[in-house]
Write an enzyme that holds these catalytic residues in place. Structure first.
Site, PDB file in Angstrom:
ATOM      1  N   TYR A 135       0.824  -1.213   0.000  1.00 57.58           N
ATOM      2  CA  TYR A 135       0.000   0.000   0.000  1.00 57.58           C
ATOM      3  C   TYR A 135       0.859   1.266   0.000  1.00 57.58           C
ATOM      4  CZ  TYR A 135      -4.008  -2.995   1.214  1.00 57.58           C
ATOM      5  OH  TYR A 135      -4.998  -3.953   1.230  1.00 57.58           O
ATOM      6  N   LYS A 185       4.474 -14.883   1.187  1.00 57.95           N
ATOM      7  CA  LYS A 185       4.228 -15.737   0.018  1.00 57.95           C
ATOM      8  C   LYS A 185       5.570 -15.864  -0.696  1.00 57.95           C
ATOM      9  CE  LYS A 185       1.579 -18.187  -2.721  1.00 57.95           C
ATOM     10  NZ  LYS A 185       1.195 -19.556  -2.320  1.00 57.95           N
ATOM     11  N   ASP A 218      -1.741 -18.361   1.884  1.00 59.62           N
ATOM     12  CA  ASP A 218      -2.860 -19.262   1.630  1.00 59.62           C
ATOM     13  C   ASP A 218      -2.991 -20.305   2.732  1.00 59.62           C
ATOM     14  OD1 ASP A 218      -0.414 -20.134   0.758  1.00 59.62           O
ATOM     15  OD2 ASP A 218      -1.074 -20.858  -1.198  1.00 59.62           O
ATOM     16  N   ASP A 242      -4.200  -7.002   5.910  1.00 58.04           N
ATOM     17  CA  ASP A 242      -5.535  -6.461   5.652  1.00 58.04           C
ATOM     18  C   ASP A 242      -6.519  -7.589   5.362  1.00 58.04           C
ATOM     19  OD1 ASP A 242      -7.634  -4.768   5.122  1.00 58.04           O
ATOM     20  OD2 ASP A 242      -6.785  -3.904   3.313  1.00 58.04           O
ATOM     21  N   ASP A 246      -9.727  -9.266   7.947  1.00 56.44           N
ATOM     22  CA  ASP A 246     -11.143  -9.369   7.580  1.00 56.44           C
ATOM     23  C   ASP A 246     -11.631 -10.799   7.774  1.00 56.44           C
ATOM     24  OD1 ASP A 246     -11.481  -6.729   7.066  1.00 56.44           O
ATOM     25  OD2 ASP A 246     -12.084  -6.946   4.984  1.00 56.44           O
TER      26      ASP A 246
END
Length: 346
Positions: A135, A185, A218, A242, A246
């Site tokens: 970001y 990742k 994942d 982020d 959620d």
């Protein structure tokens, strides 16, 4: 009497009602524990943008700098102002200008709240890097509107930024169950994410009392659903954090219970506290939004300000209310009724 100066930014949609509800609870806690909260309202929002062409005034950051903390409601009204404008015009500048690099989000089931999972015993603290990474806002678009259009978004990971958020996460793990899960990742992103893994390994030598495990994003998403009770502190980059938080909100019963803190650990600028949920314009006029996430965020603010007894009292009040069945089902109880129950419990 100690006085804490708080900047209140209700924002858009349900944000206004949420901040009003939370502020009444926080004020009662302050009165009971012998300190004063002095709030100053700022109308910065999408409505403010439509009137002025900016999400906040040019001197907004300097204005906020004089406060001890910021309590934010929710910002956004996509039908009127693009999210890319509202986010980059208010929330992100505050986080970056005040070096609020640690985003903290607790995920656990409150008493009386039913989550979607079989297990009910998880207690996860997610630490999200909050000022750089995916970001960072570096990139651009050329040849817009043509068949040759190109968009580039560049993630930026600095050693300083990665090391400080990992160190912060290690310190948090030390205060809890001494388990840290670092999320990347690195099998696919061989530069930024391998770099993150390398720094994690280097720092782990300084924290031999903390058990460190590295996960791919994942695999972590699956673990949060299948075995969340195995997790303690989870640390991740801006984007991965982020997304995972959620998911954390979902397993703890929904966004109505998801609190967060944007922390400047060095305390040389104000930190900001906000619910994870958005402005929910579709229900803003119905008076049914759940203020618990904002109240919980307010409790995190009190703890950050050193008012630990008051923060604990607010959290106990939340637990009493949800244990009684109030505020546990989205849309069942009115905002005012949940607020009244919180005040009575407090």
């Amino acid at each position: 009497m100690t006085t804490h100066k708080i900047a209140l930014i209700p924002g858009d949609g349900i944000g206004r009602d949420m901040v009003s509800a939370a502020w009444s609870v926080l004020q009662k806690a302050a009165d009971a524990h012998g300190f004063d909260l002095k709030g100053t309202d700022f109308p910065w929002s999408c409505a403010f943008y439509k009137e002025t062409g900016a999400m906040m005034p040019a001197d907004g950051i300097e204005t906020l700098r004089g406060f001890d903390a910021i309590l934010l409601g929710a910002v956004g009204w996509p039908a009127e102002v693009p999210d890319s404008v509202s986010l980059h015009g208010l929330l992100l500048p505050i986080r970056k200008s005040f070096v609020q690099y640690a985003n903290i989000r607790p995920h656990r089931l409150l008493s009386g709240v039913e989550g979607p999972l079989k297990t009910t015993t998880f207690d996860i603290l997610c630490i999200r890097e909050n000022t750089e990474g995916e970001y960072s806002g570096a990139g651009g678009r050329i040849h817009q509107g043509s068949g040759d259009e190109v968009a580039v978004e560049t993630s930026i990971f600095t050693r300083k930024g990665v090391e400080r958020i990992l160190r912060f996460a290690f310190e948090q793990a030390r205060t809890r169950r001494k388990k840290l899960a670092s999320v990347t990742k690195s099998n696919a992103q061989k530069y930024s994410m391998v770099f993150w893994d390398d720094v994690t390994k280097q720092l782990s030598a300084e924290y031999p009392d903390v058990e460190v495990t590295s996960y791919h994003i994942d695999a972590m998403a699956a673990r949060m659903v299948m075995a969340p009770e195995t997790l303690d502190v989870v640390v991740a980059s801006n984007l991965f954090g982020d997304i995972l938080t959620d998911l954390g909100a979902a397993i703890q019963g929904g966004l109505g219970f998801a609190a967060s803190a944007n922390i400047n650990p060095e305390r040389n600028a104000p930190s900001m506290f906000e619910p994870v949920h958005g402005s929910a314009p579709d229900i803003a006029h119905l008076g049914i939004a759940n203020p618990i996430a904002t109240v919980w965020s307010g409790a995190m603010m009190l703890e950050h300000l050193g008012e630990k007894d008051a923060a604990a009292a607010v959290m106990k009040a939340i637990e009493r209310v949800t244990a009684s069945g109030i505020g546990t089902v989205p849309g069942k109880d009115k905002t005012d009724a949940i607020t009244a129950a919180l005040l009575a419990a407090l």
